[in-house]
Scaffold this motif. Sequence first.
Motif, PDB file in Angstrom:
ATOM      1  N   GLU A 114       0.831  -1.209   0.000  1.00  0.00           N
ATOM      2  CA  GLU A 114       0.000   0.000   0.000  1.00  0.00           C
ATOM      3  C   GLU A 114       0.864   1.256   0.000  1.00  0.00           C
ATOM      4  N   ILE A 115       1.972   1.213   0.705  1.00  0.00           N
ATOM      5  CA  ILE A 115       2.866   2.384   0.752  1.00  0.00           C
ATOM      6  C   ILE A 115       3.387   2.710  -0.644  1.00  0.00           C
ATOM      7  N   ASN A 116       3.860   1.696  -1.365  1.00  0.00           N
ATOM      8  CA  ASN A 116       4.396   1.913  -2.709  1.00  0.00           C
ATOM      9  C   ASN A 116       3.312   2.342  -3.686  1.00  0.00           C
ATOM     10  N   LEU A 117       2.155   1.689  -3.608  1.00  0.00           N
ATOM     11  CA  LEU A 117       1.060   2.042  -4.514  1.00  0.00           C
ATOM     12  C   LEU A 117       0.605   3.477  -4.286  1.00  0.00           C
ATOM     13  N   LYS A 118       0.502   3.876  -3.041  1.00  0.00           N
ATOM     14  CA  LYS A 118       0.060   5.248  -2.757  1.00  0.00           C
ATOM     15  C   LYS A 118       1.099   6.268  -3.212  1.00  0.00           C
ATOM     16  N   GLU A 119       2.373   5.904  -3.127  1.00  0.00           N
ATOM     17  CA  GLU A 119       3.417   6.812  -3.614  1.00  0.00           C
ATOM     18  C   GLU A 119       3.327   6.954  -5.137  1.00  0.00           C
ATOM     19  N   MET A 120       3.094   5.846  -5.832  1.00  0.00           N
ATOM     20  CA  MET A 120       2.907   5.908  -7.286  1.00  0.00           C
ATOM     21  C   MET A 120       1.670   6.715  -7.639  1.00  0.00           C
ATOM     22  N   TYR A 121       0.606   6.497  -6.891  1.00  0.00           N
ATOM     23  CA  TYR A 121      -0.643   7.239  -7.117  1.00  0.00           C
ATOM     24  C   TYR A 121      -0.402   8.743  -7.007  1.00  0.00           C
ATOM     25  N   GLU A 122       0.306   9.163  -5.967  1.00  0.00           N
ATOM     26  CA  GLU A 122       0.558  10.597  -5.785  1.00  0.00           C
ATOM     27  C   GLU A 122       1.391  11.156  -6.934  1.00  0.00           C
ATOM     28  N   MET A 123       2.405  10.413  -7.380  1.00  0.00           N
ATOM     29  CA  MET A 123       3.206  10.855  -8.525  1.00  0.00           C
ATOM     30  C   MET A 123       2.328  10.993  -9.766  1.00  0.00           C
ATOM     31  N   ASN A 124       1.470  10.004  -9.994  1.00  0.00           N
ATOM     32  CA  ASN A 124       0.612   9.995 -11.168  1.00  0.00           C
ATOM     33  C   ASN A 124      -0.380  11.153 -11.137  1.00  0.00           C
ATOM     34  N   MET A 125      -0.954  11.429  -9.965  1.00  0.00           N
ATOM     35  CA  MET A 125      -1.918  12.528  -9.864  1.00  0.00           C
ATOM     36  C   MET A 125      -1.237  13.894 -10.014  1.00  0.00           C
ATOM     37  N   ASP A 126       0.002  14.018  -9.552  1.00  0.00           N
ATOM     38  CA  ASP A 126       0.743  15.263  -9.787  1.00  0.00           C
ATOM     39  C   ASP A 126       0.943  15.478 -11.282  1.00  0.00           C
TER      40      ASP A 126
END
Length: 237
Positions: free
Chosen positions: A49-61
Amino acid sequence: MKDINATIIINLEGKNQEEIWRNVKYTRRKYVQQAQKSGLYYEKSEKSEINLKEMYEMNMDTFKEGGIAVWTYEKWKDFVSPAGDKFFFVKIDKEKVGCFVLTEITKEFYKSGLKIGNKGIRPLVFATKKKFNNYRPNDYLYWITIKYSLDNKYDFVDLGGWQIKARGHVKNINSFKEEWGGEIQYYYWDYPILTAIRRKLIRNFTFFWHINNFLKKFWKRRYSVHDKYVKDATARN
């Protein structure tokens, strides 16, 4: 109601890395080499979940920078679920510069019976941190996706879409994708009638394109019917 889509396909069948590399525009090759010399590398990521959420934040930026409406984390995680275990971080030293998520597809993705190979790779996520742009991470992402596909014996790479009658900054995105040695392929999907009409109006009339861009400023935490179709099509494969 049918509406047209387009993407760029790089055919890998019977080709080696040198042949594919020669077909890439010189400018792109130069920037890939610059990225490699700067020390960029990639590694597979665990689906925590930590890695997925970090990818999600990068993608949304990346979405925000491109004027695209932001998705919820739940919608994003559903969208990338067909990728299986193909989640990767791009790093320099130990710092995360970007991420990418890949999925396998076949010609069934296009519903038009295009004979472009038995199995291919399509990116679901390409995202980088803007402060690292001087390291050319976007060029690096495209090349390592192509190289990954070659190394793993896929028949083609789909570069994730090409916008017909592009306007604004999307013209530059189209031009960037055209420089990797692929060909534009057109295909048709059946959409709900109102979605198909809206897509045609936005594509063919500048007035509706401007209205759509204005409204996108107020569309929050959603993804489009087309995005759902992409997710469903990748899940079928």
